[in-house]
Design a protein around this motif. Structure first.
Motif, PDB file in Angstrom:
ATOM      1  N   PRO A 172     -42.656  17.212  -4.558  1.00 41.44           N
ATOM      2  CA  PRO A 172     -43.198  15.943  -4.067  1.00 41.44           C
ATOM      3  C   PRO A 172     -42.644  14.759  -4.856  1.00 41.44           C
ATOM      4  N   THR A 173     -42.477  13.640  -4.182  1.00 38.10           N
ATOM      5  CA  THR A 173     -41.931  12.459  -4.840  1.00 38.10           C
ATOM      6  C   THR A 173     -42.888  11.941  -5.906  1.00 38.10           C
ATOM      7  N   GLU A 174     -42.346  11.235  -6.890  1.00 45.70           N
ATOM      8  CA  GLU A 174     -43.179  10.745  -7.986  1.00 45.70           C
ATOM      9  C   GLU A 174     -42.611   9.441  -8.534  1.00 45.70           C
ATOM     10  N   ILE A 175     -43.515   8.588  -8.956  1.00 45.11           N
ATOM     11  CA  ILE A 175     -43.158   7.347  -9.643  1.00 45.11           C
ATOM     12  C   ILE A 175     -43.990   7.255 -10.908  1.00 45.11           C
ATOM     13  N   ALA A 176     -43.340   6.854 -11.993  1.00 45.64           N
ATOM     14  CA  ALA A 176     -44.054   6.480 -13.215  1.00 45.64           C
ATOM     15  C   ALA A 176     -43.667   5.045 -13.534  1.00 45.64           C
ATOM     16  N   VAL A 177     -44.637   4.266 -13.945  1.00 42.02           N
ATOM     17  CA  VAL A 177     -44.400   2.870 -14.324  1.00 42.02           C
ATOM     18  C   VAL A 177     -44.865   2.695 -15.756  1.00 42.02           C
ATOM     19  N   LEU A 178     -43.951   2.306 -16.636  1.00 47.14           N
ATOM     20  CA  LEU A 178     -44.317   1.940 -18.002  1.00 47.14           C
ATOM     21  C   LEU A 178     -44.423   0.420 -18.036  1.00 47.14           C
ATOM     22  N   VAL A 203     -48.043   7.301 -11.216  1.00 43.01           N
ATOM     23  CA  VAL A 203     -48.556   7.297 -12.588  1.00 43.01           C
ATOM     24  C   VAL A 203     -48.222   5.964 -13.262  1.00 43.01           C
ATOM     25  N   LEU A 204     -49.227   5.321 -13.836  1.00 48.11           N
ATOM     26  CA  LEU A 204     -49.036   4.119 -14.644  1.00 48.11           C
ATOM     27  C   LEU A 204     -49.280   4.481 -16.100  1.00 48.11           C
TER      28      LEU A 204
END
Length: 445
Positions: free
Chosen positions: A245-251, A278-279
């Protein structure tokens, strides 16, 4: 809507899942992708395609896609018509996406390099494209002409001579793949397209059928059954990765705009109920502002039910950290498919990222840009695989072949060393293979 994980004040270390700076990956949000369990589901499907070919594919199109087909290959006329009838605005956008992707991928071409190891002895690394590839374009909850671009362009730039695209048949379009998929193929000059989805499409490329010649490599994202088929058939056919599944993390720190961060989380959650958003932030104020923005933005979006489920899932969350330094440790442990850096001095922070499929720097480089028109590739490693794998590129379609050339004199110079190493490994025939060229002797002894 979205859970919180607080890592402030305690950095777990020494645990089984700990990596790098002591961050335990098992504590971080992550989608579950049970490829192993799906293997037993796809095994009979792949075996059936191997033995019955096109007939099996036609049966699975009816069973899984609700389509009654007479053949799997898409007629040339359907490709031509799809491009002619494509919305001009969509065509213009695809053409710009292709132009930018071509510029980036053309620069990835490798050149043959010859190293003169010693006088009379050289090793050349030749870069040779795979002869035939199967490119898979998914067709589930969304339509992905962008995935046609991301698969086809690097293969073409690598010099692959034979390209075939497969995408699931659609009951609403007479059993053909979505017309925008067909139009993208036609725009790129791909005339070999098949109406087959899931594990059966991977098996078609691996074994070949009456209509489709076997390929040496299959690339492209897909669901868990596509990933399982890739795992099952790896070795029979080369694969790019087992995409999950696609995923994004933001720092992000307190310099980030919460509306931007929330919008970017929503954009990836839109893909699927198991998509990960995810943040990672040291700012509790930003976390709270993003939570408020999510409530507002999700309520206003078309796919609110899907997004709500994705954001509430165990794969999504807000991770609170002490500072950006600890945040870097977290995102490096997480190894996201897509990683955004929205902090002060974002470029310097991004330069310290070790593990990510792609990094998006600053407030004006959102993941959505990379999905379509940045010029980068959006077929990227998921599930933490970015710590050891790369996204799709021209290199994915090339093989490096070493070509060794030595003169008699150059071989004579090194024969003693080869014989010594062969004896050390108790493989004396290796040494004899050199000595026989010099009347059974080691030159110089």
């Amino acid at each position: 809507m979205i859970s919180r994980i607080d890592l402030r004040g305690s950095v777990p270390s020494g645990a089984a899942g700990a990596v790098g700076d002591g961050i335990d990956r098992d504590l971080l949000p992550r989608a579950e992708l049970d490829v192993e369990a799906a293997l037993e589901t796809v095994r009979p499907v792949c075996d059936d395609v191997r033995h019955r070919g096109t007939a099996a594919l036609i049966d699975y199109a009816e069973r899984f896609d609700g389509c009654t087909l007479e053949r799997i290959r898409v007629p040339a006329e359907a490709l031509r018509r799809a491009l002619e009838e494509l919305d001009p605005a969509v065509r213009a956008a695809l053409e710009e996406a292709v132009r930018r992707a071509r510029a980036v991928h053309r620069a990835q071409r490798r050149t043959d390099e010859t190293v003169q190891v010693v006088p009379g002895g050289s090793v050349t690394e030749r870069w040779v494209p795979v002869e035939r590839v199967g490119l898979y374009v998914p067709g589930g909850r969304a339509v992905y002409p962008s995935s046609v671009v991301m698969n086809v362009v690097p293969a073409q730039e690598a010099g692959v001579g034979s390209l075939a695209v497969s995408s699931p048949p659609q009951a609403g379009f007479g059993g053909l793949p979505h017309p925008t998929i067909l139009a993208a193929c036609a725009l790129l000059g791909v005339d070999e397209v098949y109406a087959a989805g899931g594990a059966q499409a991977v098996a078609m490329f691996a074994y070949g059928t009456e209509e489709c010649a076997p390929a040496q490599l299959v690339t492209g994202p897909g669901n868990v059954y596509v990933a399982a088929a890739k795992r099952l058939l790896k070795g029979r056919i080369g694969i790019d990765s087992e995409a999950g599944p696609t995923e994004i993390a933001v720092l992000a720190d307190d310099t980030a705009d919460p509306a931007h961060v929330a919008a970017d989380l929503v954009s990836q959650a839109e893909h699927d109920v198991v998509a990960a958003a995810v943040l990672v932030t040291p700012s509790e104020a930003l976390a709270e502002a993003v939570e408020r923005e999510l409530k507002t933005q999700v309520a206003a979006t078309r796919h609110r039910d899907r997004i709500t489920e994705a954001l509430a899932g165990r794969q999504s969350g807000i991770v609170l950290v002490e500072d950006v330094e600890q945040g870097l440790a977290v995102v490096n442990a997480y190894a996201a498919e897509h990683l955004e850096i929205q902090t002060a001095d974002a470029a310097a922070v991004a330069a310290r990222v070790r593990n990510a499929g792609a990094v998006f720097v600053g407030p004006y480089a959102p993941v959505s840009l990379g999905d379509y028109c940045a010029g980068s590739n959006h077929v990227l490693p998921t599930g933490g695989c970015a710590c050891h794998s790369s996204g799709l590129s021209v290199q994915s379609f090339l093989r490096g072949i070493h070509v060794v050339e030595y003169t008699r004199e150059a071989l004579a110079e090194v024969t003693g060393h080869v014989v010594t190493l062969a004896e050390a490994e108790d493989l004396p025939a290796h040494g004899e293979a050199l000595k026989v060229r010099f009347d059974g002797e080691v030159p110089g002894e």
